[in-house]
Design an enzyme around this catalytic site. Structure first.
Site, PDB file in Angstrom:
ATOM      1  N   CYS A  27     -26.183   7.514  18.769  1.00  0.00           N
ATOM      2  CA  CYS A  27     -26.243   6.065  18.525  1.00  0.00           C
ATOM      3  C   CYS A  27     -27.585   5.441  18.883  1.00  0.00           C
ATOM      4  CB  CYS A  27     -25.109   5.357  19.263  1.00  0.00           C
ATOM      5  SG  CYS A  27     -23.493   5.821  18.616  1.00  0.00           S
ATOM      6  N   HIS A  71     -23.208  -8.043   7.791  1.00  0.00           N
ATOM      7  CA  HIS A  71     -24.241  -7.390   6.990  1.00  0.00           C
ATOM      8  C   HIS A  71     -25.644  -7.689   7.518  1.00  0.00           C
ATOM      9  CE1 HIS A  71     -20.881  -6.634   4.302  1.00  0.00           C
ATOM     10  NE2 HIS A  71     -21.640  -5.683   3.775  1.00  0.00           N
ATOM     11  N   GLU A 113     -15.090  -1.128  17.417  1.00  0.00           N
ATOM     12  CA  GLU A 113     -16.331  -0.640  16.830  1.00  0.00           C
ATOM     13  C   GLU A 113     -16.022   0.498  15.854  1.00  0.00           C
ATOM     14  OE1 GLU A 113     -20.454  -0.465  18.851  1.00  0.00           O
ATOM     15  OE2 GLU A 113     -19.564   1.522  19.109  1.00  0.00           O
TER      16      GLU A 113
END
Length: 127
Positions: A27, A71, A113
């Site tokens: 990540c 987004h 998540e």
């Protein structure tokens, strides 16, 4: 019939990208998530029987809060490491601002998540 406080919950989804700073796993690289957000407000039903209309709740969360991060690349928006925990705390603050003039309380926020990993924030922990 006794009238008391009632919780109203709604679930939302949004997509965002981020990377984690000071992190040594996968990540650390830019990647995206389809987040799932559950918001619970509490209040006493009005004379029409509503704590808040689901449509009005949808407008507050979708158009006034999530539109800021949907987004988007979170690292460009925030001055904090955009972990799920920190994003949840930011969402809590933003939602509180938007409902401050309503006779409601923000009781709980759950932010997924991934389908199996999520954070929870409860009102009692934020007082």
């Amino acid at each position: 019939m006794k009238i008391g406080k009632v919780g109203i919950s709604k679930v939302f989804t949004f997509d965002s990208a981020h990377h984690l700073n000071d992190y040594q796993g996968k990540c650390k690289n830019i990647h995206g998530h389809t987040y799932k957000l559950e918001v619970t407000l509490k209040g006493i039903p009005d004379k029409k029987g509503f704590v808040i209309d689901f449509h009005d709740l949808d407008d507050i969360i979708e158009n006034q809060v999530l539109s800021k991060i949907d987004h988007k690349y979170l690292n460009e928006l925030f001055d904090f490491n955009p972990t799920c925990e920190m994003l949840g705390l930011w969402l809590w603050d933003e939602i509180l601002k938007k409902i401050s003039d309503l006779d409601l309380s923000l009781e709980k926020l759950v932010l997924w998540e991934t389908p199996t990993s999520y954070i929870t924030i409860d009102k009692k922990d934020m007082e």
